[in-house]
Design a protein around this motif. Structure first.
Motif, short mmCIF file in Angstrom:
data_model
loop_
_atom_site.label_atom_id
_atom_site.label_comp_id
_atom_site.label_asym_id
_atom_site.label_seq_id
_atom_site.Cartn_x
_atom_site.Cartn_y
_atom_site.Cartn_z
N SER A 131 12.49 11.14 10.54
CA SER A 131 11.74 12.39 10.61
C SER A 131 11.07 12.58 9.27
O SER A 131 11.73 12.51 8.22
CB SER A 131 12.67 13.56 10.92
OG SER A 131 11.93 14.75 11.08
N VAL A 132 9.76 12.77 9.29
CA VAL A 132 8.97 12.87 8.07
C VAL A 132 8.30 14.24 8.01
O VAL A 132 7.83 14.76 9.03
CB VAL A 132 7.88 11.77 8.03
CG1 VAL A 132 6.90 12.01 6.90
CG2 VAL A 132 8.53 10.40 7.88
N TYR A 133 8.26 14.81 6.81
CA TYR A 133 7.56 16.08 6.59
C TYR A 133 6.46 15.83 5.57
O TYR A 133 6.66 15.10 4.60
CB TYR A 133 8.48 17.16 6.04
CG TYR A 133 9.86 17.23 6.63
CD1 TYR A 133 10.96 17.55 5.85
CD2 TYR A 133 10.07 16.99 7.99
CE1 TYR A 133 12.23 17.63 6.38
CE2 TYR A 133 11.33 17.06 8.53
CZ TYR A 133 12.42 17.38 7.73
OH TYR A 133 13.68 17.45 8.27
N GLY A 134 5.32 16.44 5.77
CA GLY A 134 4.25 16.29 4.79
C GLY A 134 2.96 16.95 5.23
O GLY A 134 2.86 17.52 6.32
N LEU A 135 1.94 16.88 4.37
CA LEU A 135 0.65 17.50 4.63
C LEU A 135 -0.26 16.54 5.39
O LEU A 135 -0.36 15.37 5.03
CB LEU A 135 0.00 17.92 3.32
CG LEU A 135 0.73 19.00 2.52
CD1 LEU A 135 0.02 19.24 1.20
CD2 LEU A 135 0.82 20.31 3.31
N GLN B 83 -0.27 7.61 10.15
CA GLN B 83 0.00 6.69 9.05
C GLN B 83 0.57 7.53 7.91
O GLN B 83 -0.07 8.48 7.46
CB GLN B 83 -1.25 5.96 8.60
CG GLN B 83 -0.96 4.92 7.51
CD GLN B 83 -2.19 4.12 7.12
OE1 GLN B 83 -2.98 4.57 6.28
NE2 GLN B 83 -2.36 2.95 7.71
N ILE B 84 1.77 7.19 7.49
CA ILE B 84 2.47 7.97 6.46
C ILE B 84 2.22 7.34 5.10
O ILE B 84 2.45 6.14 4.90
CB ILE B 84 3.98 8.02 6.75
CG1 ILE B 84 4.25 8.43 8.20
CG2 ILE B 84 4.66 8.97 5.78
CD1 ILE B 84 3.69 9.76 8.60
N ASP B 85 1.75 8.15 4.17
CA ASP B 85 1.47 7.69 2.81
C ASP B 85 2.60 8.15 1.89
O ASP B 85 2.82 9.34 1.71
CB ASP B 85 0.13 8.26 2.33
CG ASP B 85 -0.31 7.67 0.99
OD1 ASP B 85 0.50 6.98 0.34
OD2 ASP B 85 -1.46 7.92 0.58
N ASP C 214 6.21 14.26 2.09
CA ASP C 214 6.94 15.09 1.13
C ASP C 214 8.43 14.77 1.17
O ASP C 214 9.12 14.81 0.16
CB ASP C 214 6.71 16.57 1.42
CG ASP C 214 7.41 17.48 0.44
OD1 ASP C 214 7.02 17.47 -0.74
OD2 ASP C 214 8.35 18.19 0.85
N ASN C 215 8.93 14.47 2.38
CA ASN C 215 10.36 14.19 2.54
C ASN C 215 10.56 13.32 3.78
O ASN C 215 9.74 13.29 4.68
CB ASN C 215 11.14 15.50 2.69
CG ASN C 215 12.64 15.28 2.59
OD1 ASN C 215 13.09 14.35 1.94
ND2 ASN C 215 13.42 16.14 3.22
N ILE C 216 11.68 12.57 3.78
CA ILE C 216 12.01 11.71 4.93
C ILE C 216 13.49 11.81 5.21
O ILE C 216 14.32 11.89 4.30
CB ILE C 216 11.58 10.24 4.66
CG1 ILE C 216 11.85 9.37 5.90
CG2 ILE C 216 12.29 9.68 3.44
CD1 ILE C 216 11.26 7.97 5.79
N GLU C 217 13.84 11.85 6.50
CA GLU C 217 15.23 11.86 6.93
C GLU C 217 15.42 10.76 7.97
O GLU C 217 14.55 10.52 8.80
CB GLU C 217 15.61 13.20 7.56
CG GLU C 217 15.63 14.37 6.60
CD GLU C 217 16.04 15.66 7.27
OE1 GLU C 217 16.46 15.60 8.47
OE2 GLU C 217 15.97 16.72 6.64
N SER D 164 0.82 -1.22 0.00
CA SER D 164 0.00 0.00 0.00
C SER D 164 0.85 1.27 0.00
O SER D 164 0.34 2.37 -0.22
CB SER D 164 -0.93 0.01 1.21
OG SER D 164 -0.17 0.06 2.42
N GLY D 165 2.16 1.11 0.27
CA GLY D 165 3.04 2.28 0.31
C GLY D 165 2.82 3.14 1.54
O GLY D 165 2.89 4.36 1.48
#
Length: 258
Positions: free
Chosen positions: A194-198, A160-162, A218-221, A133-134
């Protein structure tokens, strides 16, 4: 921009209403019902109960007040309702609760024209990775109080991160063969990231409480798990740790201390 492990910081344009002072001894602490726009619920949005220490003496005179806010978020817990002076209708819709770290006046913006979802910065340990499912779960567990004076030192804010695995930005082309394949940056179970997103959606459980928030990544570190101090090279047989020499001077110049 990565935050400390176990935190969730949200930056958003919010519509603040129902300003009130919960404790007359703390007249500068103002509590609001705050509303963030959400594409999954474009009319109701996401409701949060936020408290702001009004150190700048802002005037919240309007019934609704548009502002940019930065908060450290915690999932709302229904048992807080009485202390937050919420009625039954408010409890149904509240999803987040926390203090406002910063607030910036955007009162010239019509509240009805707010249509941007919150931007979330989340750091935590990866769980339940689903490559089909990603998606993967990220549940920061900050050791903080939901509000001062309210004991809840293990508050959780599950996400839940998409990854949007079908996004063309994950498409890689082999320069030699010309073949293309999609390789979304799926983290492994147990990784600290660390995740960034809407923040785009909320899923509730059978009782109506928040089960998890959905964030379109949007981005992952990847965050380091090492806590070992780096040794300073010396000519001594015994290793020693370096002494701090640089300090902020409070102005435009730096200073060194022996």
């Amino acid at each position: 921009m990565a935050g400390p492990n176990g935190t969730c910081v949200i930056s958003a344009l919010a519509v603040l209403e129902q300003s009130r002072i919960l404790d007359t001894k703390k007249s500068k602490s103002i509590t609001f019902n705050a509303h963030f726009w959400c594409p999954a619920a474009p009319e109701e949005g996401i409701t949060a109960i936020l408290t702001y220490f009004n150190c700048k003496n802002l005037k919240f005179t309007e019934e609704t007040y548009t502002a940019s806010v930065i908060i450290t978020a915690t999932k709302f817990i229904p048992t807080l309702a009485d202390k937050l002076q919420l009625n039954d209708d408010d409890i149904v819709h509240v999803s987040l609760v926390r203090d406002i770290n910063h607030v910036y006046d955007n009162s010239k913006i019509d509240p009805n024209e707010v249509d941007e979802p919150p931007f979330a910065f989340i750091s935590g340990t990866v769980d339940d990775v689903n490559e089909d499912s990603g998606t993967f779960d990220l549940s920061p567990r900050p050791h903080i109080n939901a509000l001062k004076g309210i004991g809840n030192t293990h508050s959780s804010c599950p996400f839940q991160i998409d990854l949007d695995k079908n996004s063309p930005r994950w498409t890689k082309t082999d320069p030699q063969t010309g073949k293309t394949e999609k390789k979304p940056p799926t983290p492994h179970h147990g990784a600290i990231v660390s995740v960034y997103g809407l923040l785009t959606n909320i899923t509730h459980d059978a009782s109506g409480n928040v089960k998890f928030f959905t964030v379109d990544m949007d981005n992952i570190e990847y965050l380091s798990q090492s806590t070992v101090q780096v040794l300073v090279k010396t000519v001594s047989d015994k290793p020693s740790y370096g002494k701090r020499k640089w300090y902020f001077s409070g102005g435009s110049k730096t200073q060194k201390k022996a």
